[in-house]
Each structure stands twice: as structure tokens, then as C-alpha cells.
Write a protein that holds these residues in place. Sequence first.
Motif, short mmCIF file in Angstrom:
data_model
loop_
_atom_site.label_atom_id
_atom_site.label_comp_id
_atom_site.label_asym_id
_atom_site.label_seq_id
_atom_site.Cartn_x
_atom_site.Cartn_y
_atom_site.Cartn_z
N TRP A 70 36.12 36.41 44.39
CA TRP A 70 35.96 37.63 44.04
C TRP A 70 34.67 38.39 44.36
O TRP A 70 33.39 37.55 44.59
N TYR A 123 37.27 45.47 41.52
CA TYR A 123 37.01 44.07 42.27
C TYR A 123 37.95 44.11 43.55
O TYR A 123 39.06 44.12 43.19
N ARG A 139 40.63 42.27 32.95
CA ARG A 139 40.76 42.84 34.36
C ARG A 139 42.31 42.76 34.76
O ARG A 139 43.00 41.96 34.22
N GLY A 194 31.91 43.61 42.29
CA GLY A 194 32.64 44.92 41.64
C GLY A 194 31.82 46.28 42.30
O GLY A 194 30.58 46.07 42.61
#
Length: 124
Positions: free
Chosen positions: A114, A95, A45, A117
Motif C-alpha cells: 500500500w 490509496y 477503506r 495515500g
Amino acid sequence: QVQLVESGGGLVQAGGSLRLSCAASGRTFSSYCMGWFRQAPGNEREFVAAISWSGGSTGYAESVKGRFTISRDNAKNTVYLQMNSLKSEDTAVYYCASVRSMLLKTTTSSYDYWGQGTQVTVSS
């Protein structure tokens, strides 16, 4: 606890544009630094863009500078990522992330919350 929900991903041709949105829960959204990250298959990521709590400071990965713009609307608890001149290498799951900080944060480990996504696919 902060919940983040991304939207706006999809399939677009190279050179096209998309705008991602991230809606956040909670009454202290304006206290959070917000970031966008992405992860392509087989890759780690990576940071894409971040915006400070007030919107006064922004930061971008070199690979997206001049093409992507991050913004936020604290009244709507929403952060946006406008993506222009998209390239095939921009294909990834994007994300949204947040951290309660007055400083601009640009590393994955700095963020506490988070979203799930949203897929962005750029066809060449």
C-alpha cells in the motif's frame, strides 16, 4: 518489496476532474495487479478500481463507474486514476495498492502493498 507513492490529490469543485498517479518501485511491476481504494473519515477503506497486470481487465465500484478510469503504463511503473464528474461523496484519502497476481483483485484483503495515500477533497 514494492514501494508505492501516490500523487495528484488536491481540492477540486464538484463536477471537476483530477488524475491520481501511483509510482511503483521494483522491476516486476508488470506482474502485479494494481488497485485504488479510498477511505473517508469514520468509514472503512473501500474498493474503487483495479487493473490487471496487462491492463486488459479492469474493475470498478458501482459508485464510480462511468466517471473514473484506471490505466497503467508498465514502461513507467505507474498506474493512474482519472476521476471526472467528481462529487462531494468522493472526498477521501485515496490509496494505491498492489498484489502479485495474474487475476483481477477487488478486495482490500487481497492486496499486499500500500501507498501512503493522497487526499482528495471535493467541495460542493
